[in-house]
Scaffold this active site. Structure first.
Site, PDB file in Angstrom:
ATOM      1  N   PRO A  10       0.793  -1.225   0.000  1.00  0.00           N
ATOM      2  CA  PRO A  10       0.000   0.000   0.000  1.00  0.00           C
ATOM      3  C   PRO A  10       0.830   1.282   0.000  1.00  0.00           C
ATOM      4  O   PRO A  10       1.864   1.364   0.670  1.00  0.00           O
ATOM      5  CB  PRO A  10      -0.830  -0.106   1.286  1.00  0.00           C
ATOM      6  CG  PRO A  10      -0.137  -1.122   2.121  1.00  0.00           C
ATOM      7  CD  PRO A  10       0.514  -2.076   1.168  1.00  0.00           C
ATOM      8  N   ASN A  11       0.343   2.210  -0.773  1.00  0.00           N
ATOM      9  CA  ASN A  11       0.886   3.578  -0.884  1.00  0.00           C
ATOM     10  C   ASN A  11       2.197   3.667  -1.659  1.00  0.00           C
ATOM     11  O   ASN A  11       2.702   4.771  -1.905  1.00  0.00           O
ATOM     12  CB  ASN A  11       1.042   4.227   0.511  1.00  0.00           C
ATOM     13  CG  ASN A  11      -0.287   4.297   1.242  1.00  0.00           C
ATOM     14  OD1 ASN A  11      -1.237   4.855   0.724  1.00  0.00           O
ATOM     15  ND2 ASN A  11      -0.374   3.694   2.416  1.00  0.00           N
ATOM     16  N   ARG A  18       4.975  10.837  -2.527  1.00  0.00           N
ATOM     17  CA  ARG A  18       4.661  10.519  -1.137  1.00  0.00           C
ATOM     18  C   ARG A  18       5.853  10.857  -0.234  1.00  0.00           C
ATOM     19  O   ARG A  18       6.939  10.282  -0.394  1.00  0.00           O
ATOM     20  CB  ARG A  18       4.386   9.012  -1.047  1.00  0.00           C
ATOM     21  CG  ARG A  18       4.193   8.510   0.343  1.00  0.00           C
ATOM     22  CD  ARG A  18       4.230   6.988   0.391  1.00  0.00           C
ATOM     23  NE  ARG A  18       3.972   6.554   1.745  1.00  0.00           N
ATOM     24  CZ  ARG A  18       4.148   5.320   2.172  1.00  0.00           C
ATOM     25  NH1 ARG A  18       4.573   4.384   1.363  1.00  0.00           N
ATOM     26  NH2 ARG A  18       3.897   5.011   3.424  1.00  0.00           N
ATOM     27  N   TYR A  23      10.991   9.049   1.310  1.00  0.00           N
ATOM     28  CA  TYR A  23      11.044   8.021   0.267  1.00  0.00           C
ATOM     29  C   TYR A  23      11.691   8.476  -1.040  1.00  0.00           C
ATOM     30  O   TYR A  23      11.800   7.682  -1.977  1.00  0.00           O
ATOM     31  CB  TYR A  23       9.620   7.508  -0.010  1.00  0.00           C
ATOM     32  CG  TYR A  23       8.959   6.886   1.220  1.00  0.00           C
ATOM     33  CD1 TYR A  23       9.432   5.698   1.756  1.00  0.00           C
ATOM     34  CD2 TYR A  23       7.881   7.509   1.842  1.00  0.00           C
ATOM     35  CE1 TYR A  23       8.847   5.134   2.881  1.00  0.00           C
ATOM     36  CE2 TYR A  23       7.281   6.950   2.977  1.00  0.00           C
ATOM     37  CZ  TYR A  23       7.774   5.766   3.490  1.00  0.00           C
ATOM     38  OH  TYR A  23       7.198   5.206   4.599  1.00  0.00           O
ATOM     39  N   ASN A  72       8.157  -5.429  -0.661  1.00  0.00           N
ATOM     40  CA  ASN A  72       7.981  -4.286   0.227  1.00  0.00           C
ATOM     41  C   ASN A  72       6.498  -4.236   0.558  1.00  0.00           C
ATOM     42  O   ASN A  72       5.690  -3.763  -0.244  1.00  0.00           O
ATOM     43  CB  ASN A  72       8.439  -2.986  -0.438  1.00  0.00           C
ATOM     44  CG  ASN A  72       8.375  -1.815   0.541  1.00  0.00           C
ATOM     45  OD1 ASN A  72       7.747  -1.905   1.596  1.00  0.00           O
ATOM     46  ND2 ASN A  72       9.020  -0.712   0.188  1.00  0.00           N
ATOM     47  N   ALA A  75       2.932  -0.777   4.999  1.00  0.00           N
ATOM     48  CA  ALA A  75       2.436  -0.844   6.381  1.00  0.00           C
ATOM     49  C   ALA A  75       1.904  -2.225   6.750  1.00  0.00           C
ATOM     50  O   ALA A  75       1.817  -2.547   7.939  1.00  0.00           O
ATOM     51  CB  ALA A  75       1.361   0.216   6.594  1.00  0.00           C
ATOM     52  N   GLU A  96      12.645  -9.252   2.174  1.00  0.00           N
ATOM     53  CA  GLU A  96      11.872  -8.089   2.633  1.00  0.00           C
ATOM     54  C   GLU A  96      12.679  -6.818   2.369  1.00  0.00           C
ATOM     55  O   GLU A  96      13.867  -6.761   2.719  1.00  0.00           O
ATOM     56  CB  GLU A  96      11.615  -8.243   4.131  1.00  0.00           C
ATOM     57  CG  GLU A  96      10.914  -7.064   4.783  1.00  0.00           C
ATOM     58  CD  GLU A  96      10.801  -7.212   6.313  1.00  0.00           C
ATOM     59  OE1 GLU A  96      11.564  -8.016   6.903  1.00  0.00           O
ATOM     60  OE2 GLU A  96       9.966  -6.509   6.906  1.00  0.00           O
ATOM     61  N   HIS A  98      12.615  -2.487   2.670  1.00  0.00           N
ATOM     62  CA  HIS A  98      12.015  -1.199   3.044  1.00  0.00           C
ATOM     63  C   HIS A  98      12.933  -0.088   2.576  1.00  0.00           C
ATOM     64  O   HIS A  98      14.160  -0.166   2.770  1.00  0.00           O
ATOM     65  CB  HIS A  98      11.806  -1.103   4.555  1.00  0.00           C
ATOM     66  CG  HIS A  98      10.872  -2.149   5.059  1.00  0.00           C
ATOM     67  ND1 HIS A  98       9.522  -2.100   4.810  1.00  0.00           N
ATOM     68  CD2 HIS A  98      11.105  -3.300   5.733  1.00  0.00           C
ATOM     69  CE1 HIS A  98       8.958  -3.170   5.328  1.00  0.00           C
ATOM     70  NE2 HIS A  98       9.892  -3.923   5.889  1.00  0.00           N
ATOM     71  N   ARG A 105      12.426   4.685  12.929  1.00  0.00           N
ATOM     72  CA  ARG A 105      11.195   5.471  12.847  1.00  0.00           C
ATOM     73  C   ARG A 105      10.274   5.174  14.049  1.00  0.00           C
ATOM     74  O   ARG A 105      10.754   4.821  15.116  1.00  0.00           O
ATOM     75  CB  ARG A 105      10.529   5.208  11.488  1.00  0.00           C
ATOM     76  CG  ARG A 105      11.433   5.625  10.309  1.00  0.00           C
ATOM     77  CD  ARG A 105      10.791   5.395   8.969  1.00  0.00           C
ATOM     78  NE  ARG A 105       9.581   6.213   8.821  1.00  0.00           N
ATOM     79  CZ  ARG A 105       8.690   6.039   7.835  1.00  0.00           C
ATOM     80  NH1 ARG A 105       8.899   5.095   6.926  1.00  0.00           N
ATOM     81  NH2 ARG A 105       7.629   6.814   7.757  1.00  0.00           N
TER      82      ARG A 105
HETATM   83  C1  DQA Z   1       8.035   1.156   4.043  1.00  0.00           C
HETATM   84  C2  DQA Z   1       8.050   1.364   5.554  1.00  0.00           C
HETATM   85  C3  DQA Z   1       6.675   1.114   6.150  1.00  0.00           C
HETATM   86  O1  DQA Z   1       6.706   1.319   7.541  1.00  0.00           O
HETATM   87  C4  DQA Z   1       5.669   2.068   5.538  1.00  0.00           C
HETATM   88  O2  DQA Z   1       4.388   1.811   6.050  1.00  0.00           O
HETATM   89  C5  DQA Z   1       5.687   2.025   4.058  1.00  0.00           C
HETATM   90  C6  DQA Z   1       6.973   1.999   3.370  1.00  0.00           C
HETATM   91  C7  DQA Z   1       9.388   1.506   3.402  1.00  0.00           C
HETATM   92  O3  DQA Z   1       9.603   1.123   2.246  1.00  0.00           O
HETATM   93  O4  DQA Z   1      10.211   2.191   4.016  1.00  0.00           O
HETATM   94  O5  DQA Z   1       4.647   2.090   3.406  1.00  0.00           O
HETATM   95  O6  DQA Z   1       7.777  -0.220   3.778  1.00  0.00           O
END
Ligand code: DQA
Length: 140
Positions: A10-11, A18, A23, A72, A75, A96, A98, A105
């Site tokens: 998501p996102n 964003r 990011y 990735n 959240a 995984e 990020h 964070r």
């Molecule tokens: C994320 C870190 C997550 O905590 C966050 O909710 C994201 C992006 C990252 O790529 O740093 O959506 O996965």
């Protein structure tokens, strides 16, 4: 040819706009185009969804098709037992990734439900984390 899938949760469709201080300014589409040029020896597939069940369905669909997954989960990393179960069931190694350093964070980002089901995790190295994960699969 090595087949890898990059799965974004998501996102992450809004990368580039964003929270660019966290990011960066690049969209994933831009980064992905460069990634394909850098790794012509790999067939890179890409899937993004903001919907948990669609991510799970896509992971299931990878069975028998790809040799590795770069995930990735956004959240959902911090909330989804269902995604963790999906990783466990597909028998495909998952890395995984990020973009941000989740350990630096908010406290709620310090828990990953998926980490223990993955072969390893890359966090805080920006978008380059995806390329490093590709290199890991190439080195195997
Ligand atoms: C994320 C870190 C997550 O905590 C966050 O909710 C994201 C992006 C990252 O790529 O740093 O959506 O996965």
């Amino acid at each position: 040819m090595l087949q890898l899938a990059i799965v974004n949760g998501p996102n992450l469709n809004l990368l580039g706009t964003r929270e660019p201080h966290i990011y960066g300014n690049q969209s994933f589409e831009q980064y992905f185009a460069g990634l394909k040029e850098r790794f012509p020896q790999v067939e890179l597939h890409c899937f993004q969804s903001n919907v948990e069940g669609e991510l799970i369905n896509y992971l299931h669909s990878c069975m028998g098709k790809v040799q590795g997954i770069i995930l990735n989960a956004g959240a959902y990393t911090h909330t989804s037992i269902a995604l963790a179960d999906a990783i466990a069931v597909i028998s495909i190694p998952v890395v995984e990734v990020h973009i941000s350093n989740v350990l630096a964070r908010e406290d709620y980002r310090k828990t990953s439900f998926i980490a223990a089901k993955c072969v390893g995790s890359i966090s805080g190295l920006g978008m380059e984390g995806y390329a490093l994960a590709v290199q890991y699969f190439l080195s195997k």
